[in-house]
Design an enzyme around this catalytic site. Structure first.
Site, PDB file in Angstrom:
ATOM      1  CB  SER A   8      -0.989   0.001   1.160  1.00  0.00           C
ATOM      2  OG  SER A   8      -0.426  -0.605   2.267  1.00  0.00           O
ATOM      3  CB  THR A  40      -0.733   6.087   4.942  1.00  0.00           C
ATOM      4  OG1 THR A  40      -1.844   6.098   4.054  1.00  0.00           O
ATOM      5  CG2 THR A  40       0.168   7.268   4.634  1.00  0.00           C
ATOM      6  CB  THR A  50      -0.354   6.268   0.822  1.00  0.00           C
ATOM      7  OG1 THR A  50      -1.290   5.204   0.659  1.00  0.00           O
ATOM      8  CG2 THR A  50      -1.011   7.553   0.326  1.00  0.00           C
ATOM      9  NE  ARG A  58      -9.120   8.234  -1.913  1.00  0.00           N
ATOM     10  CZ  ARG A  58      -8.282   7.857  -0.953  1.00  0.00           C
ATOM     11  NH1 ARG A  58      -7.009   7.661  -1.215  1.00  0.00           N
ATOM     12  NH2 ARG A  58      -8.717   7.657   0.272  1.00  0.00           N
ATOM     13  CB  VAL A  59      -6.210  13.595  -3.792  1.00  0.00           C
ATOM     14  CG1 VAL A  59      -5.163  14.004  -2.757  1.00  0.00           C
ATOM     15  CG2 VAL A  59      -5.679  13.821  -5.203  1.00  0.00           C
ATOM     16  N   GLY A  60      -6.230  11.193  -1.414  1.00  0.00           N
ATOM     17  CA  GLY A  60      -6.566  10.895  -0.024  1.00  0.00           C
ATOM     18  C   GLY A  60      -6.068  11.950   0.929  1.00  0.00           C
ATOM     19  CG  ASP A  61      -5.550  10.638   4.968  1.00  0.00           C
ATOM     20  OD1 ASP A  61      -5.337   9.823   4.042  1.00  0.00           O
ATOM     21  OD2 ASP A  61      -5.345  10.361   6.158  1.00  0.00           O
ATOM     22  CB  THR A 100      -2.499   5.457   8.626  1.00  0.00           C
ATOM     23  OG1 THR A 100      -2.740   4.452   7.632  1.00  0.00           O
ATOM     24  CG2 THR A 100      -2.583   4.799   9.994  1.00  0.00           C
ATOM     25  N   GLY A 101      -5.510   5.535   7.538  1.00  0.00           N
ATOM     26  CA  GLY A 101      -6.863   4.994   7.652  1.00  0.00           C
ATOM     27  C   GLY A 101      -7.736   5.439   6.501  1.00  0.00           C
ATOM     28  N   GLY A 149      -8.947   7.707   4.492  1.00  0.00           N
ATOM     29  CA  GLY A 149      -8.557   9.078   4.210  1.00  0.00           C
ATOM     30  C   GLY A 149      -9.681   9.964   3.707  1.00  0.00           C
TER      31      GLY A 149
END
Ligand code: NAG
Ligand code: NAG
Length: 346
Positions: free
Chosen positions: A74, A206, A224, A234-237, A257-258, A260
């Site tokens: 990941s 992450t 990540t 898509r962009v995460g946290d 992490t998690g 996002g």
């Protein structure tokens, strides 16, 4: 993918000796704390600090190690293919002395995302570059462009196609996203309550690192490859300042992490750092950051790690699937080698 990662997690528990994190663990500087039992990333960051590297170097080298080793599939290349089968990367690095940040999101074809994030910080006046243009920037800065797919990511993708593109992250579209691969059109009428969240600790890890040196310099960073089967773009946290990580040498640092998509709405890393600024114990600060999200999303998966400027650290989590515990690494002079810690989740 899930089976693959479950096996990996299980192996991890067999191999590593668990050390319960003490409520009042002794503090010392320098200090490196990172998410998950990514031991070799922790060792890379710690030995970088010990051999005279800066906290920024430590964060960069720790994340880069995970990118090269594809931590849990990941982080880095060859994992989490999106709806098109492509692996794209998100990363961020923050200097807590100057409050400078460099970040990249939806980065394509470049393996060393944290290196590109640092180049954004050091060679532009910007904070965040995204997508195709971020890749062009990276190539101009000397990073090698290469295909990020591997046999593993190709096989995850083809299995997903064969399974009618399940799971996916679409909603309120037709044809029914629970049964089809699209193409989708918006469908206003079908607001049938919430779909079960698809994200858990097995579908998104992450690497997040916070590093503090003897002189009170603080840095934080993340890397990540995001969420498996995400909608392209898509962009995460992780690359979002205050969400994925935050560092301020006058208060401390945190990383998350998690899930996002949910976590980035609450800036948990920023909140933890601001609480530590007012003297809140790091464990409490991390707990409050998690609680704020839990109030709206009781079943979300997520974890926050943090440390204050005297080298006290903490962690908190919600709904981790394995024993409802979250594991992280701590490196300081107490043992002079990265030590695995765990915290019980809500
Ligand atoms: C990937 O798959 C190809 C074709 O099946 C095979 O020839 C190659 O050895 C595989 N590569 C790795 C690294 O397993
Ligand atoms: C860091 O946290 C510890 C434990 O709560 C606390 O004793 C210490 O005073 C804090 N340091 C700072 C600078 O607030």
């Amino acid at each position: 993918m899930l089976v693959f990662q479950q096996e990996k997690m299980f192996a991890r528990f067999l191999v590593l000796t668990l050390t319960a994190s003490l409520p009042h663990a002794r503090a010392s500087l320098p200090l490196v704390v990172n998410t998950w039992p990514f031991k070799s990333a922790a060792a890379a960051a710690w030995s970088c600090l010990q051999s005279g590297g800066s906290v920024l170097d430590a964060v960069e080298q720790g994340c880069a190690r995970c990118e090269a080793e594809q931590c849990d599939g990941s982080v880095g290349f060859g994992g989490s293919p999106d709806e098109n089968g492509e692996t794209t990367l998100d990363a961020m690095i923050m200097n807590g002395n100057t409050m400078e940040v460099g970040a990249v999101a939806d980065l394509k074809r470049i393996k060393n995302a944290i290196g590109v994030a640092r180049a954004v910080m050091e060679h532009t006046e910007h904070t965040l570059l995204v997508g195709e243009s971020a890749s062009v920037f990276a190539e101009n800065m000397g990073f090698v462009a290469e295909d990020l797919s591997t046999n593993t990511s190709v096989s995850i993708f083809s299995q997903w196609l064969r399974g009618n593109c399940q799971p996916n992250y679409r909603k309120n579209v037709s044809p029914d996203p629970l049964k089809s691969c699209g193409p989708y059109r918006p469908e206003g009428a079908r607001t049938l309550g919430k779909r079960a969240r698809l994200v858990n600790a097995l579908s998104h890890d992450t690497i997040g690192i916070v590093a503090l040196d003897q002189d009170g310099h603080v840095a934080a960073g993340t890397s990540t490859n995001g969420l498996t089967h995400k909608v392209p773009g898509r962009v995460g946290d992780s690359p979002i300042v205050g969400a994925g990580a935050y560092a301020d040498s006058s208060a401390g640092a945190a990383a998350a992490t998690g899930d996002g998509d949910l976590m980035m709405r609450f800036l948990p890393s920023y909140l933890a750092v601001e609480l530590m600024r007012t003297g809140t114990d790091p464990s409490e600060a991390c707990k409050t950051a998690i609680s704020r999200i839990k109030r709206h999303y009781p079943d979300f998966f997520g974890a926050v790690i943090c440390a204050n400027t005297t080298g006290h650290y903490g962690a908190a989590c919600n709904k981790a699937p394995t024993l409802n515990q979250f594991h992280f690494m701590v490196s300081n002079l107490e043992s002079n080698t990265p030590v695995l810690k765990s915290v019980d989740c809500f």
